[in-house]
Structure formats: C-alpha cells, structure tokens
Design an enzyme around this catalytic site. Structure first.
Site, mmCIF file in Angstrom:
data_model
loop_
_atom_site.group_PDB
_atom_site.id
_atom_site.type_symbol
_atom_site.label_atom_id
_atom_site.label_comp_id
_atom_site.label_asym_id
_atom_site.label_seq_id
_atom_site.Cartn_x
_atom_site.Cartn_y
_atom_site.Cartn_z
ATOM 1 N N ASN A 19 22.870 49.531 67.533
ATOM 2 C CA ASN A 19 22.016 49.428 66.363
ATOM 3 C C ASN A 19 20.603 49.089 66.823
ATOM 4 O O ASN A 19 20.272 49.300 67.991
ATOM 5 C CB ASN A 19 22.572 48.400 65.360
ATOM 6 N N ASN A 53 33.239 42.532 64.122
ATOM 7 C CA ASN A 53 32.334 43.078 65.129
ATOM 8 C C ASN A 53 30.959 42.415 65.036
ATOM 9 O O ASN A 53 30.559 41.908 63.992
ATOM 10 C CB ASN A 53 32.207 44.580 64.947
ATOM 11 N N LYS A 100 30.127 17.984 64.176
ATOM 12 C CA LYS A 100 28.954 17.536 63.435
ATOM 13 C C LYS A 100 28.449 18.640 62.499
ATOM 14 O O LYS A 100 28.622 19.820 62.782
ATOM 15 C CB LYS A 100 27.838 17.152 64.417
ATOM 16 N N TYR A 155 25.076 54.970 63.621
ATOM 17 C CA TYR A 155 24.539 54.228 64.767
ATOM 18 C C TYR A 155 23.770 55.173 65.683
ATOM 19 O O TYR A 155 23.961 56.387 65.682
ATOM 20 C CB TYR A 155 25.669 53.563 65.547
ATOM 21 N N ASP A 212 20.166 50.085 57.213
ATOM 22 C CA ASP A 212 20.368 48.755 57.793
ATOM 23 C C ASP A 212 19.512 48.608 59.045
ATOM 24 O O ASP A 212 19.689 49.332 60.019
ATOM 25 C CB ASP A 212 21.856 48.591 58.131
ATOM 26 N N ALA A 213 18.589 47.631 59.030
ATOM 27 C CA ALA A 213 17.697 47.381 60.170
ATOM 28 C C ALA A 213 18.218 46.325 61.123
ATOM 29 O O ALA A 213 17.598 46.067 62.156
ATOM 30 C CB ALA A 213 16.317 46.977 59.667
ATOM 31 N N ASN A 214 19.331 45.664 60.784
ATOM 32 C CA ASN A 214 19.932 44.651 61.664
ATOM 33 C C ASN A 214 18.951 43.579 62.109
ATOM 34 O O ASN A 214 18.981 43.109 63.245
ATOM 35 C CB ASN A 214 20.582 45.311 62.873
ATOM 36 N N GLU A 238 18.808 46.989 53.996
ATOM 37 C CA GLU A 238 19.574 45.845 54.507
ATOM 38 C C GLU A 238 18.922 45.150 55.696
ATOM 39 O O GLU A 238 18.428 45.794 56.619
ATOM 40 C CB GLU A 238 20.972 46.331 54.917
ATOM 41 N N GLU A 264 25.070 38.863 56.335
ATOM 42 C CA GLU A 264 26.196 38.985 57.265
ATOM 43 C C GLU A 264 26.063 38.073 58.473
ATOM 44 O O GLU A 264 27.051 37.790 59.132
ATOM 45 C CB GLU A 264 26.340 40.432 57.740
ATOM 46 N N ASP A 291 30.433 37.247 55.562
ATOM 47 C CA ASP A 291 31.688 37.737 56.136
ATOM 48 C C ASP A 291 32.548 36.530 56.479
ATOM 49 O O ASP A 291 32.207 35.742 57.357
ATOM 50 C CB ASP A 291 31.368 38.560 57.390
ATOM 51 N N GLU A 340 32.718 46.565 52.937
ATOM 52 C CA GLU A 340 32.266 47.530 53.933
ATOM 53 C C GLU A 340 33.473 48.237 54.547
ATOM 54 O O GLU A 340 34.594 47.739 54.494
ATOM 55 C CB GLU A 340 31.476 46.806 55.029
ATOM 56 N N SER A 341 33.238 49.401 55.130
ATOM 57 C CA SER A 341 34.294 50.127 55.833
ATOM 58 C C SER A 341 33.709 50.795 57.068
ATOM 59 O O SER A 341 32.571 51.266 57.052
ATOM 60 C CB SER A 341 34.906 51.194 54.920
ATOM 61 N N TYR A 342 34.498 50.822 58.143
ATOM 62 C CA TYR A 342 34.103 51.485 59.383
ATOM 63 C C TYR A 342 35.122 52.575 59.711
ATOM 64 O O TYR A 342 35.961 52.396 60.593
ATOM 65 C CB TYR A 342 34.030 50.490 60.538
#
Length: 388
Positions: A19, A53, A100, A155, A212-214, A238, A264, A291, A340-342
C-alpha cells in the site's frame, strides 16, 4: 471448567503487494488455539483466533505475558457465575492484570487475538453461532441475516498496470460485490487519478468505489487529493493522514463534503473517543473502521460501541477493517453497517464461509457454532495445524 492449553504459531502472509506505506512480503500473523476441557460432540472445545493483516505476529507478547497469565489464572476467575461457560470479560481482566493504561502498542493485538479465540470457544460451548450468541445477549435476539461487504484490493505491485487493476476489480464485481476499494498515495496524484478513473469505467458511479491512503498524507497533500476526489462522489476517502493526527482529520473534513473513513489503526476505546472528540468526524456520513482483532478484542469493541452511542453515533456507521469472520459475526449480531472483505488477498484469513456467496454486495452467515471457521475449508485446515 478449565483452559488446559493455549498454542500459538506465527504464520507468513507471503504477499508481494504493497500500500502507500508498507509491503507485505514479510508480514506475519499470530494464530492461537485455546484448548478447553469442555466436551462437545465427543471432542474438546477449541477456540481459534488470529490477528488481522497490517500488524506483525505478536508472538513474544503472547508467549511471554498473555498466554502464561491466562493459564496461571484460577478457574473461578475466568468462568461465569453459574460455571457453565467462560466469561470473556473476566478473561480480559485477567489478561490485562498488571498492564498500565495508555501506550497500547502491539499488546492490543495480542489480547485481541486471544479474545477472538475465547469468543469462538464460548459460542461453541453454547452450541450457537457467535452472531446469534451476541444478538441474544446484547440485542434482544435480533440478527442481521445478511451483511454488507465490500471488496478491498487495488494494491500496488510491480506487475499491476491499469489493465490488470481493471481485471482485478471486474473480478470482484463478478463475484457479487457492489463496492470495491483501491489504494492511493503510493503513486503521484496524477497517476492515482488515472487509476481511479479506470475503475470508474467499470462501476455505475463513484459511490461504488472507495479509496484508501493508509495514512500517507500530510495535510497539504490530503487536501489536494480531497479537491481532486470531490467530483467523483466516492463511497469514501479513507485514512488520509496519520491515524493519531486528529487535527489533520478535523481540518480535512472542512475541505471534503463526501464520506470519509478511518479508525483501523486506533486500538483502544480511549483512542476511538479522541477521534470522536477531536477528529471532526461527522456521524451522518463518515465511517469508523475499528478492528476488534487489533484493538483488545470484542470486549473492548463493545466499550467503543457504548462510547459511540453516548456521542450520538449509530453502530451502522461502523464497518470494521480486517475482512475476517469475527467482524462479520459482530456486524450481524450487534447491527453494524457492514464488514470489509479481502476476496483476492491475505488468504486463507480473508473471506467468509465457502457456501455463502456474495449477492448484490451482501453475504449470509453459516449456522455452525462459534465464529464459523469450520465453514471455511482452507482456513480451518491451518487452524487445526496450530492445535496439534
């Protein structure tokens, strides 16, 4: 009623995709098997769990702290009041004894991995699918019989040109998904816009595509992308900036009117609360992607849902990251907005039961007890290998 053993194994994901921030060629995940002395159908009940992941296997934390801590616990401290089942909330307290506040780091991943296995075991002991158990305990028995899912992919990889990107996305649409997602931020803005426009040729409108820019962008870049993305009216934009940069997210919301998604990489109720307090998130359109597998498990996730309710958010605005069956059960049992699904990556962890196809963007759930790992043949084979 006892936990007699907990086994852990780090397994490679083995993928050459990347990514905007990392590649996955050396990424690993922890798989755990919680073996109990409870017998169902002539065999001991075993609960399975793994981490999502994007975070490496927390093997050291599991083996040095959390597994020994749970195995050393008194049986009375980990079961419910009538001693008929294990109590995930009490087990969570045992796992976090001596820890802690703050500095959540990777320990949230370790606890989340065990927590998944505990809920799997608890539902198997009650001989119910986990989604039904959750609905019975927390939602008056109401279950969503099908759950919205979107296909995450797109990706970057050395051999993936525009034609191959389009072929990948078309494959997801042919499987029955109505929304697909691709990565941005790993190329120039001009190249990413070219990739987006290529995918838009395949779908009815921008509302069928998320990006999605991660967390790659600084504020200036995030805003530049926002201005370019605005006309497409995408499903969502995202994680533009660092997940803990709430000021960036807040400012970005002033420049982008369409839905945004993030969360996430926030691993506790406190971090999630700070996003809601300071991140400029809009409860009428934005999506929260916490998640459970990465954030101390379902016990903590329910605290997040309680916090969201107090702040006027519907659970329908939650669409968890991870693409795994645990989040699918939570979505169906607690009334989230989807999952989500992969379908093409991160196997065998990604995807759902073998006999539940995607239809018009929704998936049904198996009726097998527990999380339903046994209904996914390639995954349960791996999980059984850990329990041996």
């Amino acid at each position: 009623m006892k936990i007699v053993d907990i086994k852990e194994k780090a397994v490679p994901i083995k993928s050459d995709i990347k990514n905007a921030y990392i590649d996955f060629s050396k990424m690993t995940a922890s798989v755990v098997a919680v073996v109990t002395d409870v017998i169902r159908n002539g065999k001991p009940v075993i609960g399975y769990g793994f981490n999502s992941n994007g975070r490496y296997a927390p093997s050291g934390l599991l083996r040095e702290r959390f597994i020994p801590r749970l195995l050393d616990a008194s049986p009375e401290d980990i079961v419910n009041d009538d001693h008929t089942n294990f109590d995930p909330h009490r087990i969570w307290d045992v796992l976090m004894t001596g820890e802690k506040p703050g500095g959540h780091g990777e320990r949230s991943v370790a606890v989340g991995t065990i927590d998944m296995a505990i809920w799997d075991a608890v539902a198997k002991i009650e001989e119910k699918p986990l989604y039904q158990l959750l609905a019975d305990r927390y939602r008056g028995g109401e279950v969503d019989e099908k759950v919205f899912v979107y296909a995450a992919g797109g990706y970057y990889s050395p051999e993936k040109d525009i034609d191959k990107l389009k072929k990948e996305m078309k494959g997801y649409l042919d499987l029955g998904y109505s929304v697909v997602k691709i990565k941005i931020g790993g190329a120039s803005l001009e190249e990413d816009l070219h990739r987006i426009e290529a995918v838009l040729e395949l779908v009815p409108s921008g509302k069928s595509l998320a990006v999605d820019a991660n967390g790659r962008f600084d504020l200036e870049t995030a805003v530049a992308y926002a201005k370019s993305l605005e006309p497409y009216d995408l499903f969502w934009y995202e994680e533009a900036g660092d997940p803990l940069d709430y000021q960036l997210q807040n400012e970005l919301s002033k420049h982008y009117k369409h839905p945004m998604a993030t969360g996430e990489n926030l691993f506790s109720m406190q971090d999630a609360r700070n996003l809601i307090r300071y991140g400029g998130m809009r409860s009428d359109r934005d999506i929260l992607q916490f998640d459970c597998s990465l954030s101390y498990g379902l016990v903590e996730y329910m605290r997040i849902l309680d916090m969201l309710k107090e702040n006027g958010w519907s659970p329908r605005q939650c669409i968890p990251h991870g693409g795994h069956q645990m989040s699918l059960n939570i979505a169906a049992g607690l009334g989230l907005g989807g999952n989500e699904s992969y379908p093409g990556v991160f196997q065998p962890f990604g995807g759902f039961a073998d006999e539940n196809p995607i239809e018009n963007g929704y998936v049904g759930l198996p009726d097998s007890p527990g999380v339903g790992f046994e209904a996914k043949s390639d995954l349960i084979k791996l999980l059984h290998s850990v329990a041996k």
